[in-house]
Enzyme design. Structure first.
Site, mmCIF file in Angstrom:
data_model
loop_
_atom_site.group_PDB
_atom_site.id
_atom_site.type_symbol
_atom_site.label_atom_id
_atom_site.label_comp_id
_atom_site.label_asym_id
_atom_site.label_seq_id
_atom_site.Cartn_x
_atom_site.Cartn_y
_atom_site.Cartn_z
ATOM 1 N N HIS A 85 15.993 24.805 130.954
ATOM 2 C CA HIS A 85 16.182 24.452 129.541
ATOM 3 C C HIS A 85 16.630 23.000 129.411
ATOM 4 O O HIS A 85 17.823 22.694 129.458
ATOM 5 C CB HIS A 85 17.219 25.395 128.913
ATOM 6 C CG HIS A 85 17.284 25.326 127.426
ATOM 7 N ND1 HIS A 85 17.530 26.424 126.643
ATOM 8 C CD2 HIS A 85 17.129 24.292 126.561
ATOM 9 C CE1 HIS A 85 17.545 26.071 125.368
ATOM 10 N NE2 HIS A 85 17.302 24.774 125.301
ATOM 11 N N ARG A 112 12.148 14.861 125.048
ATOM 12 C CA ARG A 112 12.005 14.035 123.833
ATOM 13 C C ARG A 112 10.723 13.195 123.769
ATOM 14 O O ARG A 112 10.539 12.465 122.784
ATOM 15 C CB ARG A 112 13.202 13.085 123.670
ATOM 16 C CG ARG A 112 14.582 13.722 123.738
ATOM 17 C CD ARG A 112 14.816 14.703 122.634
ATOM 18 N NE ARG A 112 16.222 15.067 122.491
ATOM 19 C CZ ARG A 112 16.646 16.179 121.912
ATOM 20 N NH1 ARG A 112 15.770 17.054 121.423
ATOM 21 N NH2 ARG A 112 17.929 16.434 121.802
ATOM 22 N N ASN A 117 9.913 21.008 121.603
ATOM 23 C CA ASN A 117 10.242 20.386 120.310
ATOM 24 C C ASN A 117 9.968 18.882 120.382
ATOM 25 O O ASN A 117 10.863 18.046 120.454
ATOM 26 C CB ASN A 117 11.673 20.706 119.863
ATOM 27 C CG ASN A 117 12.724 20.325 120.878
ATOM 28 O OD1 ASN A 117 12.449 20.176 122.067
ATOM 29 N ND2 ASN A 117 13.952 20.175 120.405
ATOM 30 N N HIS A 147 15.509 30.872 120.819
ATOM 31 C CA HIS A 147 16.699 30.308 120.172
ATOM 32 C C HIS A 147 17.054 31.279 119.047
ATOM 33 O O HIS A 147 16.444 31.241 117.972
ATOM 34 C CB HIS A 147 16.378 28.913 119.625
ATOM 35 C CG HIS A 147 17.497 28.265 118.890
ATOM 36 N ND1 HIS A 147 18.044 27.069 119.287
ATOM 37 C CD2 HIS A 147 18.177 28.632 117.770
ATOM 38 C CE1 HIS A 147 19.012 26.721 118.443
ATOM 39 N NE2 HIS A 147 19.106 27.662 117.512
ATOM 40 N N ASP A 175 20.607 23.103 128.750
ATOM 41 C CA ASP A 175 20.244 22.697 127.383
ATOM 42 C C ASP A 175 20.514 21.198 127.198
ATOM 43 O O ASP A 175 21.058 20.762 126.175
ATOM 44 C CB ASP A 175 20.985 23.530 126.331
ATOM 45 C CG ASP A 175 20.408 23.356 124.916
ATOM 46 O OD1 ASP A 175 19.336 22.725 124.787
ATOM 47 O OD2 ASP A 175 21.019 23.840 123.955
ATOM 48 N N HIS A 226 20.869 12.417 122.618
ATOM 49 C CA HIS A 226 20.744 11.719 121.335
ATOM 50 C C HIS A 226 21.300 10.312 121.503
ATOM 51 O O HIS A 226 21.989 10.012 122.488
ATOM 52 C CB HIS A 226 21.515 12.453 120.237
ATOM 53 C CG HIS A 226 20.998 13.820 119.937
ATOM 54 N ND1 HIS A 226 19.806 14.053 119.299
ATOM 55 C CD2 HIS A 226 21.519 15.054 120.204
ATOM 56 C CE1 HIS A 226 19.598 15.348 119.182
ATOM 57 N NE2 HIS A 226 20.622 15.980 119.724
ATOM 58 N N GLY A 251 23.771 18.920 119.992
ATOM 59 C CA GLY A 251 23.407 18.851 121.403
ATOM 60 C C GLY A 251 24.194 17.842 122.207
ATOM 61 O O GLY A 251 24.678 16.830 121.688
#
Length: 428
Positions: free
Chosen positions: A61, A65, A95, A180, A306, A310, A325
């Site tokens: 996981h 990006r 994602n 999720h 996970d 950012h 996150g």
């Protein structure tokens, strides 16, 4: 330099005991492993100075990006962070923009991962078209393009009919739906766990039921379809109790927990600091304790980071405005070793298994997570003796968003090999 590499003076954990370990790498594969190995002529010897040798860790996981959000992370920086943490296989969530929801896009993403990645990257397919939760992807077409893991992670699938359709398709190929679990109608726009801490900071709280209700619904659908249902980043006691009961009933369900849900609770949040903001949020102390109990009794199958990078600017906006996150690839092993193994709460053998063997088993991943003669030489080496401080300027990830910066830990990575190639060394 010789293609043959002999790692000497290492230690590995077997049957909960640390034993001497020497390991011969030849042509990218493990050629021999034992307490004493002869390398022959022309071998390049590497002294591990008593450090721990493990299979390359497996993280099912992560968020890389790219494409779409390369200001936060790229495949290159995310995979560099992975090897810095001892991970040699990672599974990248879908994602992205655009997401890889067609066979052509999926194949393109796999090629992009191969070109830029330093590690083995398993690409997730989204469960739904555009990750919008309205229509399931064509699972068979995605499978033919190479997809083996499916998730809309970052968003819960709100429509039960869509989950039912997806699970029926996935069951035909025995492929997992990695969920999720979040019911948006019950999450109340929360940015932090609902309770006294949310009230203290006058922040909207996310009730635990937003996760548990979704898991309950999807467990019933998994039971009806026979699909493999995998719960991502489980975080509440009630969720773990449900999964435990479902396993006893024979439902094909597995789940993972993050290091941060094992290490922290919402009461550890001292101020409005978005380095502590993630989804699911940090829960009550009783939930944190339930995560540990669930790991120890086998209800929770593995640990996954996970890893969610950012920008610094994004995470400096407080709980209300910052994205969810934290980064985790580079700190997971050391934090868990320091907090739990050194404190004798669980064993080194268990930690290594949860971060390598178990992910391999639950997703049936080929040739990863094990140290066996003939397998690819995916190997991690950790220094258990020397303390280090977690510092942002040592991160290889573009993201620095971690509540653990400043912590002193043991178990930093000293070397990482992928297919016998040295991809990280602390000495360099």
């Amino acid at each position: 330099m010789s293609d043959k590499i002999l790692l000497v003076n290492g230690r590995r954990v077997q049957n909960d005991r640390l034993t001497r370990c020497e390991l011969l790498i030849d042509d990218g594969k493990i050629a021999a492993i034992g307490e004493q190995v002869t390398g022959g002529e022309g071998v390049h010897r590497v002294d591990l100075h008593g450090n721990l040798v493990t299979p390359g860790l497996v993280d099912v996981h992560v968020h890389l990006r790219e494409p779409g959000f390369t200001n936060k992370e790229t495949i290159a920086t995310g995979s560099a962070a992975a090897v810095h943490g001892g991970f040699t296989t990672i599974a990248a969530m879908a994602n992205l923009n655009p997401t890889c929801d067609t066979p052509a896009r999926f194949a393109d993403q796999v090629e992009r991962n191969k070109r830029a990645g330093q590690v083995k990257i398993i690409q997730y397919s989204p469960v739904t078209v555009g990750r919008k939760g309205k229509q399931a992807v064509d699972v068979e077409q995605q499978y033919q393009a190479g997809a083996r893991l499916f998730s809309d992670d970052g968003a819960g699938i709100q429509d039960a009919g869509v989950v039912y359709d997806a699970m029926k398709q996935l069951a035909k190929r025995n492929l997992p739906l990695c969920d999720h679990a979040q019911d948006d109608q019950l999450s109340m726009g929360g940015v932090i766990n609902a309770g006294p801490v949310a009230a203290k900071f006058s922040l909207p709280g996310m009730p635990a039921i937003s996760e548990t209700a979704q898991i309950a619904r999807n467990l019933v659908i998994a039971q009806a379809t026979g699909a493999h249902y995998h719960v991502c980043h489980v975080s509440t006691k009630e969720s773990i109790d449900l999964i435990r009961h479902a396993k006893q009933m024979g439902v094909n369900v597995t789940c993972e927990v993050t290091p941060h849900h094992l290490l922290l609770a919402d009461t550890d949040i001292a101020k409005d600091d978005a380095e502590f903001k993630m989804n699911p949020p940090l829960r009550r102390r009783i939930d944190q304790e339930a995560c540990l109990v669930g790991l120890l009794d086998g209800t929770i199958d593995c640990i996954a980071t996970d890893h969610a990078p950012h920008t610094d600017k994004e995470k400096q906006q407080g709980f209300l405005k910052s994205p969810n996150g934290i980064v985790g690839s580079e700190t997971a092993f050391a934090l868990l070793y320091t907090r739990f193994v050194k404190a004798k709460i669980f064993t080194l053998q268990q930690l290594v298994d949860w971060l390598s063997v178990k992910p391999q088993q639950i997703f049936n991943l080929p040739n990863v997570g094990l140290l066996r003669v003939g397998d690819p030489a995916d190997i991690a080496v950790f220094d258990l003796a020397q303390p280090t401080k977690i510092k942002v300027d040592q991160f290889f990830s573009k993201g620095h968003n971690s509540p653990f910066v400043g912590d002193v830990v043991y178990g930093s990575t000293s070397r990482t090999y992928v297919d016998g190639r040295l991809v990280y060394s602390k000495e360099n």
